[in-house]
Each structure stands twice: as structure tokens, then as C-alpha cells.
Write a protein that holds these residues in place. Structure first.
Motif: not given
Ligand code: MIC
Ligand code: SF4
Length: 654
Positions: A40, A67, A121-122, A381, A386, A499, A540-541
Motif C-alpha cells: 500500500t 507483504h 492496513d486494516s 480472512r 483470498r 499496486r 484498506s487497499r
Molecule cells: C490484507 O490483509 O488484506 C492486507 C493485504 O494486509 C490489506 C492491505 C492491502 O491490501 O494492501 C489490509 O488488511 O489492509
């Protein structure tokens, strides 16, 4: 002073202006720390660069390379070089590949009780485990926080989660948060902070609290917080950071908007079944499909205790012949400790494959499951696709259940492997961990000579143009409920490496959900997306907002929106609209032509009238935007607005 709960204390000590803490009032929060990660970060730092500031204005900012470490071609290594140079130039710590997953490293090395943290990041919420106000956001918001601007928030509802009792061996923190998901569902936390309290906390160590705070993101919550008590002090001591520990808790007699009770003694091993984290059942009641893959890892469940418990279950036993078991420890520090104590040897002897200290499989970056395969994971998740395979079925569990499953070859509770589980009950976090920060590069004193190198994949940040006053466009996509950002911008090594290149990654918008979307949106030129509840949940992307914008989406009209995605849409000038009457969703079809006349005049009232030319009907939508958010959408996005403001300040000072 009235008695305050912990969340109110954290919010009020960071409010930039004396505003009210009453529910739904708009508040602005000063940000002390930020974190970004490689997939991100490029967008965030391109936005930060565009502001023309000499350096970050936070107490601490950290850029993690954690990541996408697969380096399937030049793109990611190029991004990593760019990010390392950006960190040098702007006074940011850099955590190099191999140091560990951002949230786990941040918790161990940087988190401080009472401080605020905003991350791209979420799961930034993980740091709530030590009494931090830790919130996830899109790259644009984090760029602005690095520039010293506050974070905007609607005052959340504060829910007290009163924990009593003690977890029985074989059940763990993952089962507690799965129980929360069973009760609240994936949108039950929208607009809420979950504040954990009660005697049950005594037995929950920091990494266990981190698991719970981490997956508050799956509830859609703004964040989760735990008090900074003796267990937090012990964690800081194990990190040799006692000096940074501050005791923090709710005041005696404080009140909450809602209170719930969880009896830890009653928690049994749970599992989130495909394809939603809230599809929770007990391990006992789930049908026993043959399992092909088990993954123990991620920022949720790869702590010292997590891996040690898995190792104790696997010690002297063997991974089932049909199962592929991979273990990714969350940080190098923890790996080192487990290595020294022989637990890694036990895992390897049982047949586990040890992979990098990185996100990897959790984000579909390697270890994709087989066609229609069943994968059992300790991550957070399990949305469709995914893991990188569209029809794979992912089950989310704690590490004890994952280890038992790896041995049995079908979903199994730890009690099916070990009669006496007291061995697991004795597992505690170590009093000290081997501290080695040589993969953390601290900010430079002199940054003038740093030249930024941009690989060919790094394309300029797209800037939207202000919306025309009359929006006449067709519906390019109609979705169901709970569309995740994984549906919009797919996970996986290939996509994650795109990205930093919006024109390229835009070609894959909704790739796994509706592969015809891109061609349709391009053909329509301008369009609307119509969606159901909780649109944009999950990560959060901000690519999930930028790529539709890039393809001409002007507004999304949905029943409800996830918090981070809503902000990302606004930041990129896409109008977020909510059906005033959710039943109107049923009257719209793919391809319908919708018209919004004079939306600029309509938005201030908060209600927008939309004509469906195709169906010859009208409906209304709500634009729940604050004054500043309206300005942002009117300008075509946050960058344009903030750049003007910074330029004016600079000119005034010259
Ligand atoms: C996720 O767990 O989905 C990620 C990859 O860490 C994302 C961040 C992203 O997609 O860049 C997240 O959780 O925000
Ligand atoms: Fe990484 Fe997975 Fe955690 Fe996201 S959820 S930060 S991909 S480990």
C-alpha cells in the motif's frame, strides 16, 4: 472530570480541537505514529511526495517491507528500492524484508500505550492490544497524517466487552474473536470501538489480546482497545522497553454505549467456514472434508505462544500424507527464540515447511490452495479467492486446531490429538526475547542528498477531476452484500506486484468477481456501481477505490459502506451514496441509465435525487458527508484540496 472509559481517554487526549465525544459528532485525531507496508506504501508516499514537505511530521513513521517478498519479477524489488530511498529521504524507519510482519513488529518494537497510530492496513488495530489508539486507513489518509494533519472520524459507539473466567486449554484467543464474529457479524462493528475489560484479562497475554484486536477489523470496527496493565508491562519488559510502558485503564464508574459479557470458560474451538469470517461454527459440528493444506501464520496467530502450542501438538507426530503444512512465524525475533528452544526442530521433524516471516500465504502471495481445495488457516480472512484460488474453501481457526487438523487430515480439535491438554495450558510468553534490530534502518540525520529511484512499474498517482454537475451514466456493476476489497482488487502475488501501476492493476478490477466489468466500464466511459450492505469491507487497499475511479466510476450507490473504503472513495473524488430506502436497490438493473442533476446543490442538504431513465423512476440517496468531505469531493479528491492548502501556506510564508 466525569469518569471516562479508556477509549474516551485515548480520543480526548488526541483531539485537535475541543469537540464533543457524543456519538456521531465529527472529531479530529492527532496522529503520533504511522505505519505503511510495501503493497500500500507506494501510493501513500507518492501522495506524500506531492505535498513537497522535507520530512514526516509524526513522532515515528515506519515503512515495512513484509507483504510481497516473492519477487516474481522486477516490479516488487523495484518498489522496495523506491520505498527504502523514500524512507531515507523523509525521516522514516525502514523494516527490511525478513524482519517480520508489520503489525507484529510494530507491536513489539514501536507501540506505546496512550499514543495514536494510523496505518495503511486494516489490521493496524492490532496495537490496541497495548492500549494504543490504532486505526487502519487508506494511503492518502496516512500520507496526510505523515504531513501532520489529523485523522477525521465520526465519534464511534464504545462497546464494553466484559471478559470473565479463563480459557480452557485447547481454546485460544482466536476462538474469542470468532465468538465475537458469531455474535456481531462482519458488519456488526461498523462505527464501534470494542473496549475489552474484566477479570478475564488477567489470563490474556499481549499476543492473545493482539489476535483479538487484530480481527476487530473483520467485525468492521473502527478499532479495539485493551488496558495497559501488568501483562502489558511484562510484554514491554520482554522487549527491553520498560521505559516506554505507561499504565492505562478505564476510570472506575465510567459508562459505555453498550456492554456484553463473554465467559472465557465457555469458549470451545471454533472455525469460520467459507467464505466469510462470520460464518462461525464449532469445530465439533463442521463436516469433516479432507484437508489439503494447513497454514499457521499471519499477523493474527503466529506469536511465540501460538507456534509453540502448534509445535507441542506436532512434536513426535507426523503431518498427514495428504496435507501440506506451512508455518510462517510472524517475526524474526520470535523465530529465533523458537529455534533456540528446539520448537522449530519439532515442527520440521513432523513435516512442516517453514516459510518466510512475512504475510505471504495470508494475502494469497504463495501457497495458493488446489482447485476446490480445503485450506485451514490461522489467518483472518477467508473471502472467496483470498488464497489465490477462486474456488478454494478456506476455514479460519486457532493454531491448536490447525496443528490437530494437519495431523488428522480433517478438521480436528486439539483434544482429538492430545488427551491431556495441560501441556498447552502451561505455555506462556517468554520473559525475554532476543532483541536484534539490525533489519530496522533508523531515519537519517541528513537527507538532502538522497535521490529517489523509480522502477518502470511505478506510475504517477492518478488525480481525479472534479465531477460534472450533471452526472448521467449507466450502471456498470450491481453487486450483492459484503463485497470485500479482495473482490474489487484481487489478492495474490501477481496482482500485489501491480499496486504501484494503476493503469495496469485497473485492468483486473473485479477480476475474480465479474471478469467482464472492466470492458463494460470502459465501454460506458462514465458509470455507477450499485451495491448492497457493507460494500468495501476488508482490507484498506485504496486501489479498490482508485481503479474503479480510473475506469470512470463516478459514484457508488449502496445500502451501507465499510469505513475505510468510504474514506478512500472520498479521497479519490468518487461520490459515496447510500440508498435512502434500501428497497430501491431492487429496482435497479445492470446497464440502467441514472442521472443526478445539480448534485453540487443537492449534496449540502445530504439528500440526492436520482432519476432512473431506463426504468422511468426516481429514488433518493443519502450523501452522509461532513463539511470537509464535501469540499474534498467537490475538488475531485483530497490531494488537490490539501496541495492547494499547503501551497497557500508556503506562499504566505515566503
Ligand atoms: C490484507 O490483509 O488484506 C492486507 C493485504 O494486509 C490489506 C492491505 C492491502 O491490501 O494492501 C489490509 O488488511 O489492509
Ligand atoms: Fe499481512 Fe495477512 Fe496480516 Fe494482512 S492480514 S497484514 S496480509 S498477515
Amino acid at each position: 472530570m466525569p469518569a471516562m472509559n479508556l477509549s474516551q481517554k485515548l480520543l480526548s487526549t488526541h483531539m485537535t480541537a475541543p469537540r464533543s465525544l457524543t456519538k456521531d459528532s465529527e472529531i479530529e485525531i492527532r496522529i503520533d505514529q504511522t505505519l505503511t507496508h510495501d503493497i500500500t506504501a507506494v501510493m501513500a508516499y507518492l501522495a506524500f511526495e506531492a505535498l513537497g514537505l522535507p520530512g514526516v511530521r509524526t513522532e515515528i513513521s515506519v515503512s515495512y517491507l513484509d507483504h510481497n517478498l516473492l519477487y516474481i519479477d522486477n516490479k516488487t524489488p523495484d518498489d522496495h528500492i523506491f520505498l527504502q530511498l523514500i524512507a531515507k529521504k523523509y525521516g522514516i524507519y525502514l523494516s527490511r524484508p525478513g524482519n517480520g510482519i508489520c503489525h507484529s513488529v510494530h507491536l513489539a518494537r514501536f507501540a506505546v500505550p496512550g499514543k495514536s497510530l494510523l496505518g495503511t492496513d486494516s489490521h493496524t488495530t492490532t496495537a490496541g492490544a497495548v492500549g494504543m489508539l490504532a486505526v487502519g486507513a487508506g494511503g492518502m489518509d496516512v500520507a496526510m497524517a505523515m504531513a501532520g494533519l489529523p485523522m477525521r472520524l465520526n465519534m464511534p459507539e464504545i462497546v464494553k466487552v466484559h471478559l470473565v473466567g479463563k480459557l480452557r486449554p485447547g481454546s485460544g484467543a482466536k476462538d474469542v474473536i470468532l465468538e465475537m464474529l458469531r455474535r456481531f457479524g462482519v458488519k456488526g462493528g461498523l462505527g464501534k470501538i470494542f473496549e475489552y475489560a474484566g477479570d478475564g484479562l488477567k489470563s490474556l497475554e499481549v499476543p492473545e489480546r493482539a489476535t483479538i484486536a487484530n480481527m476487530g477489523a473483520e467485525l468492521g470496527a473502527t478499532t479495539s482497545v485493551f488496558p495497559a496493565d501488568e501483562n502489558v508491562r511484562a510484554f514491554f519488559s520482554s522487549q527491553r522497553r520498560e521505559a516506554q510502558f505507561v499504565e492505562l485503564s478505564a476510570d472506575e464508574g465510567c459508562s459505555y454505549d453498550q456492554e456484553i459479557l463473554i465467559d472465557l470458560d465457555a469458549i470451545e474451538p471454533l472455525v469460520a467456514c467459507p467464505d466469510m469470517p462470520d460464518n462461525v461454527k464449532t469445530v465439533r459440528e463442521v463436516e469433516k472434508h479432507p484437508v489439503r493444506q494447513v497454514y499457521i501464520g499471519s499477523c493474527t496467530n503466529a506469536s511465540y505462544s501460538d507456534i509453540k502450542k502448534a509445535a507441542l501438538l506436532l512434536k513426535g507426530r507426523k503431518v498427514h500424507d495428504d496435507v501440506n503444512l506451512t508455518v510462517s512465524v510472524s517475526t524474526r525475533q520470535i523465530f529465533r527464540k523458537l529455534l533456540d528452544e528446539g520448537h522449530i526442530a519439532d515442527l520440521v521433524d513432523a513435516g512442516a515447511r517453514i516459510t518466510e516471516f512475512a504475510c505471504g500465504a495470508c494475502a494469497g502471495i504463495g501457497q495458493a490452495p488446489a482447485t476446490n481445495g480445503v485450506s485451514v488457516r490461522t489467518s483472518n480472512r477467508n473471502f472467496k479467492g483470498r488464497g489465490g484460488t477462486p474456488d478454494a474453501r478456506i476455514y479460519l481457526v486457532g493454531p491448536e486446531t490447525a496443528a490437530a487438523t494437519a495431523i488428522k487430515g480433517v478438521l480436528a480439535a486439539p483434544s482429538e490429538i492430545m488427551e491431556d491438554l495441560s501441556l498447552l495450558a502451561d505455555v506462556r510468553e517468554p520473559e525475554s526475547l532476543p532483541i536484534n534490530d539490525n533489519l530496522l534502518i533508523p531515519p537519517l540525520a541528513n537527507t538532502h542528498d538522497v535521490e529517489i529511484i523509480r522502477g518502470p512499474n511505478i506510475k504517477p498517482l492518478p488525480v481525479n477531476t472534479p465531477l460534472p454537475d450533471r452526472i448521467d451514466a449507466r450502471v456498470s456493476l450491481k453487486t450483492g452484500d459484503n463485497i470485500s476489497t479482495d473482490d474489487i482488487t484481487p489478492a495474490g502475488a501477481e496482482f500485489s506486484s501491480m499496486r504501484s501501476n494503476i493503469p495496469l492493476i485497473a485492468e483486473y478490477a473485479f477480476f475474480r468477481y465479474d471478469p467482464a466489468f472492466v470492458a463494460r466500464a470502459k465501454e460506458m466511459k462514465n458509470s455507477f456501481i450499485v451495491g448492497g450492505e457493507n460494500y468495501g469491507q476488508g482490507s484498506s487497499r485504496e486501489h479498490a477505490a482508485i481503479t474503479p475511479m480510473f475506469l470512470g466510476v463516478k459514484a457508488v450507490i449502496v445500502k451501507s459502506l465499510a469505513r475505510i473504503h468510504r474514506n478512500n472513495l472520498i479521497n479519490y473524488g468518487v461520490l459515496p451514496l447510500l440508498f435512502a430506502n434500501p428497497a430501491d436497490y431492487d429496482g435497479i438493473s445492470l446497464g440502467d441509465e441514472l442521472v443526478i442533476e445539480e448534485w453540487r446543490q443537492q449534496v449540502p442538504s445530504g439528500v440526492v435525487r436520482i432519476e432512473n431513465l431506463t426504468k422511468k423512476a426516481y429514488f433518493t440517496a443519502v450523501a452522509e458527508l461532513s463539511g470537509e468531505e464535501k469540499d474534498i469531493v467537490l475538488c475531485g479528491g483530497r490531494l488537490s484540496k490539501v496541495k492547494d492548502a499547503f501551497r497557500n501556506i508556503k506562499e504566505r510564508n515566503e
